[in-house]
Scaffold this active site. Structure first.
Site, mmCIF file in Angstrom:
data_model
loop_
_atom_site.group_PDB
_atom_site.id
_atom_site.type_symbol
_atom_site.label_atom_id
_atom_site.label_comp_id
_atom_site.label_asym_id
_atom_site.label_seq_id
_atom_site.Cartn_x
_atom_site.Cartn_y
_atom_site.Cartn_z
ATOM 1 N N LEU A 33 0.813 -1.224 0.000
ATOM 2 C CA LEU A 33 0.000 0.000 0.000
ATOM 3 C C LEU A 33 0.847 1.274 0.000
ATOM 4 O O LEU A 33 0.369 2.340 0.379
ATOM 5 C CB LEU A 33 -0.983 0.022 1.188
ATOM 6 N N ALA A 73 3.990 -5.641 -8.684
ATOM 7 C CA ALA A 73 4.546 -4.686 -7.723
ATOM 8 C C ALA A 73 5.865 -4.139 -8.263
ATOM 9 O O ALA A 73 6.753 -4.893 -8.658
ATOM 10 C CB ALA A 73 4.773 -5.372 -6.373
ATOM 11 N N GLN A 75 8.475 -0.192 -8.726
ATOM 12 C CA GLN A 75 8.708 1.243 -8.768
ATOM 13 C C GLN A 75 8.578 1.628 -10.234
ATOM 14 O O GLN A 75 9.318 1.140 -11.077
ATOM 15 C CB GLN A 75 10.122 1.552 -8.239
ATOM 16 N N TYR A 141 15.099 2.540 -14.803
ATOM 17 C CA TYR A 141 13.834 1.799 -14.752
ATOM 18 C C TYR A 141 13.785 0.743 -15.848
ATOM 19 O O TYR A 141 13.454 -0.425 -15.602
ATOM 20 C CB TYR A 141 12.668 2.775 -14.886
ATOM 21 N N ASN A 170 2.292 2.758 -22.671
ATOM 22 C CA ASN A 170 1.892 3.669 -21.585
ATOM 23 C C ASN A 170 0.435 3.407 -21.201
ATOM 24 O O ASN A 170 -0.482 3.764 -21.936
ATOM 25 C CB ASN A 170 2.071 5.126 -22.013
ATOM 26 N N VAL A 184 0.775 10.447 -16.891
ATOM 27 C CA VAL A 184 0.617 11.763 -17.518
ATOM 28 C C VAL A 184 -0.849 12.081 -17.786
ATOM 29 O O VAL A 184 -1.292 13.221 -17.570
ATOM 30 C CB VAL A 184 1.456 11.858 -18.822
ATOM 31 N N ILE A 185 -1.643 11.104 -18.211
ATOM 32 C CA ILE A 185 -3.047 11.370 -18.513
ATOM 33 C C ILE A 185 -3.807 11.723 -17.249
ATOM 34 O O ILE A 185 -4.553 12.710 -17.209
ATOM 35 C CB ILE A 185 -3.679 10.176 -19.251
ATOM 36 N N PHE A 201 6.763 18.590 -20.296
ATOM 37 C CA PHE A 201 8.218 18.676 -20.212
ATOM 38 C C PHE A 201 8.804 18.379 -21.588
ATOM 39 O O PHE A 201 8.602 17.300 -22.138
ATOM 40 C CB PHE A 201 8.749 17.693 -19.162
ATOM 41 N N GLU A 268 14.081 10.257 -20.623
ATOM 42 C CA GLU A 268 12.794 10.054 -21.289
ATOM 43 C C GLU A 268 12.972 9.882 -22.788
ATOM 44 O O GLU A 268 13.841 10.486 -23.402
ATOM 45 C CB GLU A 268 11.853 11.230 -20.997
#
Length: 303
Positions: A33, A73, A75, A141, A170, A184-185, A201, A268
């Site tokens: 959580l 699960a 990051q 990532y 995405n 982002v949405i 950005f 990015e």
């Protein structure tokens, strides 16, 4: 069958849990959580509040004797991974290995893993990318997701464990958090409904392949089939620039604000688009339809 789902209180995981239950499967959720919400957990799922790093993970696997591990699960913030590669690796690599070892030791037969198509392919050589596209991640990532794909190959070859890797584009839709880089949405919708200007950005020409969360859940259901194994893109094959996305959202939210622009963030991609795979048994949800459902959910949540 009994499925142990990590991250099942999260945005994507909770949609998968609900669909699994609807299909008649038993669902056991592990989630600490930290980003997921208990209200997302569907009725009928068994829930353990536990970190994937915890030694308790083995006890849960041993108690439940699940046939399938669905590992969501993670990051998921690319920018955070750039700022702190160690934290990203601690969750996405070390935490994942703790879960995979628990699965191995308790006889789990199949692992479904949520990877990232955009992040692991890096700046693409062709559009849309299929699963044979070279993997060249440019963010920690993406590197961590690719590392677990490699570990899964080890588990497959060494222990005979069936593995399905889902390389997401995405993902967006209801229940997505309205903070953090990944959403982002949802971030833009929240801003527009508050009559605030969203911030892009970069110059907004960067493109993404936006895939609706319900399509992603359906792919996870299809991945349960005994015949399925290997790597599968989950996307739409359609590029949408952030400028185009913002214009659509402003129109659908009946807003009169304008986007603000800020400096591009490191790590990015400029363009990302995935060729849909055979697991996507129906055509992807058109983005206008998906955005409309997402906005409606946010509006209802505010009332």
């Amino acid at each position: 069958m009994k499925i142990l789902l990590t991250g099942g209180a999260g945005f994507i995981g909770s949609h998968i849990a609900a669909l699994y239950l609807q299909a008649g499967h038993q669902v056991v959720i592990i989630d600490d959580l930290s980003t997921g919400m208990q209200e997302n957990i569907p009725s009928g799922a068994k829930f353990y509040q536990c970190s994937i790093h915890s030694p308790e993970v083995f006890d849960i696997f041993n108690e439940e004797q699940a046939e399938v591990l669905n590992h969501h699960a993670a990051q998921v913030n690319v920018r955070l991974s750039v700022e702190s590669p160690t934290d990203d690796a601690n969750t996405n690599i070390i935490g994942s290995l703790n879960v995979l070892e628990a699965a191995r030791k308790t006889g789990v037969k199949k692992v479904i893993f949520a990877s990232s198509g955009g992040a692991i392919y890096g700046e693409q050589n062709s559009y849309p990318a299929d699963e044979s596209h070279p993997t060249d991640p440019i963010s920690p990532y993406g590197i961590s997701k690719l590392a677990i794909e490699k570990y899964l190959n080890f588990y497959r070859l060494t222990y005979g464990m069936k593995t399905v890797v889902l390389r997401y584009a995405n993902v967006y839709g209801p229940r997505q958090a309205n903070h953090g880089e990944a959403g982002v949405i949802s971030i833009f919708v929240n801003k527009l409904l508050n009559k605030e200007s969203p911030t892009i950005f970069g110059d907004g020409t960067q493109t993404r392949d936006f895939v609706f969360v319900k399509d992603v859940a359906q792919a996870n259901l299809a991945a349960l089939d005994e015949s399925q194994s290997g790597f599968f893109n989950i996307g739409t094959g359609i590029e949408t620039s952030l400028n185009q996305l913002t214009e659509q959202l402003i129109s659908l939210c009946h807003s009169n604000v304008h986007a603000q622009y800020s400096e591009a963030k490191p790590g990015e991609l400029q363009r990302s688009c995935l060729q849909p795979s055979q697991l996507q048994e129906t055509p992807p949800t058109p983005i206008a339809m998906g955005l409309d459902q997402t906005i409606t959910w946010f509006q209802e949540k505010r009332t």
